[in-house]
Design a protein around this motif. Sequence first.
Motif, PDB file in Angstrom:
ATOM      1  N   HIS A  18     -65.281   3.650  40.824  1.00 31.74           N
ATOM      2  CA  HIS A  18     -64.411   2.612  40.282  1.00 31.74           C
ATOM      3  C   HIS A  18     -62.973   2.816  40.728  1.00 31.74           C
ATOM      4  O   HIS A  18     -62.275   1.901  41.149  1.00 31.74           O
ATOM      5  N   SER A  40     -67.082  13.863  34.013  1.00 29.51           N
ATOM      6  CA  SER A  40     -68.420  13.772  33.444  1.00 29.51           C
ATOM      7  C   SER A  40     -69.139  12.505  33.890  1.00 29.51           C
ATOM      8  O   SER A  40     -70.354  12.415  33.794  1.00 29.51           O
ATOM      9  N   HIS A  41     -68.373  11.528  34.336  1.00 26.38           N
ATOM     10  CA  HIS A  41     -68.985  10.281  34.804  1.00 26.38           C
ATOM     11  C   HIS A  41     -68.653  10.100  36.275  1.00 26.38           C
ATOM     12  O   HIS A  41     -67.570   9.615  36.605  1.00 26.38           O
ATOM     13  N   PRO A  42     -69.511  10.506  37.120  1.00 22.34           N
ATOM     14  CA  PRO A  42     -69.185  10.428  38.564  1.00 22.34           C
ATOM     15  C   PRO A  42     -68.948   9.001  39.018  1.00 22.34           C
ATOM     16  O   PRO A  42     -68.217   8.771  39.992  1.00 22.34           O
ATOM     17  N   LEU A  43     -69.529   8.038  38.315  1.00 22.55           N
ATOM     18  CA  LEU A  43     -69.352   6.654  38.760  1.00 22.55           C
ATOM     19  C   LEU A  43     -67.905   6.204  38.615  1.00 22.55           C
ATOM     20  O   LEU A  43     -67.473   5.277  39.303  1.00 22.55           O
ATOM     21  N   SER A  44     -67.163   6.851  37.704  1.00 24.36           N
ATOM     22  CA  SER A  44     -65.771   6.425  37.519  1.00 24.36           C
ATOM     23  C   SER A  44     -64.956   6.692  38.776  1.00 24.36           C
ATOM     24  O   SER A  44     -63.952   6.037  39.026  1.00 24.36           O
ATOM     25  N   HIS A  52     -63.146  10.363  35.250  1.00 28.44           N
ATOM     26  CA  HIS A  52     -63.753  11.292  34.297  1.00 28.44           C
ATOM     27  C   HIS A  52     -64.774  12.132  35.063  1.00 28.44           C
ATOM     28  O   HIS A  52     -65.725  11.588  35.616  1.00 28.44           O
TER      29      HIS A  52
END
Lengths: 400, 574
Positions: B106, B99-103, B97
Motif C-alpha cells: 500500500h 506485522s502486515h506485509p501488505l501495508s 506495519h
Amino acid sequence: MADLDEDALLTSAPTADEIDLSEETQDFRFLSAFGTNEVKIPKRGEKDFEQHGTNLQSDTLAASRQAMHNALSFQRVHQPKGYTMATYHPESNMAYSYNPKGPLFARMGQVLSALEDPLGNDERRGQRLWLLPEELIYLLERGTIDVRWPVSEDDEDDRALPMSVQAAYAMCIGGTLTLERHIVYSSLKRAGYIVLRSADFNGSGPSPGTECYPPLPDRTWRGLHHGRDGCLLQPALYRSYADIYSRLALVQFHDPTTQRPQPSNLPVTIPTDLHQPLSSISVTYNIWKPGTTMFKKSSPGTPDFRIAVVNARETKVPSLQQLSSLMEAVPYEPPKQDAQLYQKLKHGYKNVILAIVDQGVVSYLRLADAAFGRERLYGSKSPRPGFKHGGSRKRGQKRR
Amino acid sequence: MAVANGHAPKDATSDRTSRQSNVSTTNDSATTKSTNCNGRATNSAAPDTPTTKSTNAQATQANPHPNPRPARKRKPNPNQIYTSPLPLTIHPLPAFHPSHPLSLLHLVATYLSHLLFPPSSHPSPLYPGVFSPETHSVHVTDPRAVKALWEMGFWGKGSLSRSEMGWLEREKARRKEAKGAREGRVKVAPEDATKARREERRMFKLERARAERERILRQRAVEEGGAVEEGGEQYPPNGTKRDEQVLDPLMRNETDLQVEDGRPGERVPDSELLDPATATEHDPLIPNGNPTAETPASESRSQTRRREQVGEDAEDDEPEPDIKNQEHLQLTPEEAFFLSYALGVLAVTHPNSTSSKKLSPPELLDLFATPHKPASSSVTKHQALLQHPAISLNDQPLHARDVSRQVTDSNAVTEPSLSPSASTDRSVIDIEPDNPFLLSYATYHHFRSLGWVVRPGIKFGVDFLLYNRGPVFSHAEFAVVIMPAYTHTYWATAKGRSLRRREGNGEKDWWWLHALNRVQSHVVKTLVLCYVDVPPPPPTTTGTGSVSDVTALFARYKIREFIVRRWSVNRMRG
C-alpha cells in the motif's frame, strides 16, 4: 467566537489568583482564635452589601468589630531585656547597634568588613551591626530599636538625644533610597518577607554573571524557505502540517536559550534619547518567602523573587531596551521541560516582579520572558496540551 | 409545572406565583418543541388554550419525569469537522506495519501514485476574495471557500454573524418557526443556542435571588418568634407587609427584567420580536463585489407574504423557499495577506480594477499598508458624477468646485487603493518600517506560523487573541498587544527620530497597562506584551518589487514576548 468569552464574565467567580484579601473588608472574628495555638486562615464568607434587618447579621457584624477591638487593645510591652539601642551615623547614613537581641536581627542588618566599616577596624567591629536606612526606619517605626543621635559636647552624659520617626524619615529618605523603594520595602517586610538589597540597588551593579545565561549553547538553526514567485509556500505536495508550518517560519524571535554574554571589551551602547532620557530599570530588592527556614544573612542563596521598584508618575511602560537590560541581569530560570504548555509559557525563561508605586499605592506585576517561538503548538503530540477548558480554570465554569 | 405550583406561596405574592407558572409553562412547552429557545412559540399561542394543555398532557404522559430543560440536540463532534489547522490538504504516506506485509505494498503504491501524478496541497482553483475598500477587508462569497476557510483554521467572520457564518441557518430556522413547523431537521444556529443559554442563566439568577430573599425572611421570622413550619415556605402573616416594603427594589427589579424582555409573561406578537433578519435587511455593509448582494429584501418579504396567504395549515413537505445567502465571510487584512502570501490559497482581486487578475503579494501589501480612507468611496461616487454627461454641475459652481478639489486632492492619496496597477511604481520597500500593518502582520504571521489560531481582539482591548486549535475547542488563553520597539541605533539618530510614526518611544503609561491587565484577568486571559523590533529602512538600491522583497522585509522584524500577570503579596507568601 470572541463573544463566547464574554459569557465567562457572567459566571466566572474570581479565581484564586484574583482574590486579594487585603482589598476587602474582612470578618475579623478569626482574630479571637489567635489566643490559642491553632491559627486558621480565615475563610471568605459571603459579602453582605446591604442591611437586611436580621439580628443575625447585626450580631455577626458586632462580633467582628469586637474581635478587632480586642486584638488592637492588646497591651504591647517592651521587655527591658530586649531593649535595643542604636546610634545614628550621619556620614554613612546608617545606624549601628552592639549585639542587638531578637529574632528580627537574624534577617536584618549586617556586620561590615574591616575595609567597609565606617568606624574602622576597632576591637568591637565584630559585634557592631550596621542597619541600612530602610531598616532603621522600619525598626524605629515598629518600636524595636531606640535610635540616638551621635553624642555631642552639649550632652551632659553619654546618652545622646533620641531620634524621632519624623527625623528618621527626614534623614534616611533620599539618595538611592527613594520613598517608593522604602514603601515597597516596608510593605514586604510587614508581610513577612525577607528583603535584601540587590547588587543593582545603587545603579548598575556588576555585569550579569554566567547564571544569567543558559548553560549550554544549543543553537538551533531554522531554515528560511523563500518562495520564488507567488507566495511563501510553493504549490506542491505536502505530507504533514508540521512540514508546512516549519516552512512558514519567517519572522525572527528572541530566543532566551541562545543568549550569550556580550564580549566585555565591546561596551553595549544604548542610544541616548535626547527628549526622554532612557531611565534604566534594575532589580531593587531580592526577597525570600516568609517561610524560608534555611536563610542565613552571610549566604542568603537564591532569592525567591526579584523586585524592581518604579515610580508610576515618573516612568512609562518600559521600552524594549529597558526590559532587555532588566532581564539581562536576572538569572536564567527556564521552565520545567515536562511542564504543560501554558505553564511553561507563563513561567518564562526569566522573570522579574515590577513594583509600580503611585503615590504610596503599590501594584505588583510579574513580567515573564516568555518565548512563544520555543513552544511550537503544531508539533505537540497531544491536541489539548494540559488544559480542560482553555482559559477557564474551573471546570464547568464556562461553556462554549 | 405542578411541582413548581405546589411549592409556590399562595398569598401576598400572587403575581410572582403567576409568573412562575408562566415560566414553567414555557419550559414544559419547550420540552415538546425540542429547539424552542425562549418561549416565543408559547407566546404566539395563549397558554390556556386547550391545544397547549393537551400538548402538555401528552408530554407528561410520554415522559414520566418531565425535564424542565429542553432536550439538547447531539452536537456534531468538532474533532471530526475541524481536522485541518490550515486550508491545505496534506497527503501523508500510509504507515508501514511490519506485522502486515501488505501495508508495504500500500505504501509503495501510494508513493508511486504520488510520484507519477503528484496531488497538490493547494485548492484548485484558488479561493476567490474581493477587496472591499469601504471596510478595508477582503470579502469571500464562494460557499466552497467560505466553508473551507472556516473549518480549516477559522479564518474570517461572517458579516452578519458573530463569528461563523450562520445567517442562512438562522433565517431558515426563523422561517420554519414562523411557519409553525416542527423543527426536527433544522440545525440550531450558534446565536440561538447562546440566546437560550443566556435566558436559562437569567432564570437561574432570578431563582437564586428569590431563594436568598426567602432565606432572609425565614431568619427574620425565626427572630421574631413566628411559628415556622418545616420547609419554611410559608411567610409569617405579620411580617409580610414589612418584607414587601424592604424587598421592594428587588421585586421591582425582577419585574422590570420580565417586562423588558417581553417574555414570558407578556404577549408580544412574533413580528415585533427582535430578529436578526429584520436588522440585516438594511445592512449597509454589503460589498460592491458581492454577487449575492443584489437580491433585495423585497423578495424574501414577498415569499413571507405568500406563505402567510397559504396559511398555517400548509403541508409540511412544502419545499424550502430558496433563500439567497445575504452574508459573506470577511477577512481582516492580516488574514487575507497570510492566506494569499504565506499559504497561497487565496486570490484577492480589486473591485475597481478592470482586469480580474489576482493581486500579487507586493500589491496586496501596498494596498493593506495604505491607510484606510473612508472618503474613498464618496470620491468614487463623485467621479462617477463628474464623468456622467447627463448631470451638469455648472448650476452649482461652489459645490462643483468643492467636488473637483476633493477628487484631485484625494486622488493623490488614494491612488494606489483605487487602481492597484498603478502601485507598481511604489515598491514594498518604500513602506515605512513601522507601518501599523507591517507590525501587525509580523505579529500575526509569527503566532500563526507557530500553530496558534489568531483572531482579532478588539473586543478585549488587545490586538490579537490566541486560540489553541480554534475557538470551538477552547477559549483564548492569551491576549496579545503589539508594542513597537525602536532599538536599532538608526531610530536614535535625528533622522530616525523624525521618521518614527509614534511620538518619542510611543510609550504608554502604567494606568493603560493596568487597565488592560485588569480586563484580561477578568475574562481569564493572560496578557502578552509583544514587542516588535522595527528594523531601519532598507537601503534604497535593492528592491525590485518582487515577492522575495516581501519575504526579506518581514524576515527583518524581531519579536519578543513578555507575559504580564498580577502578583499578589499575600498569595505568594506560602
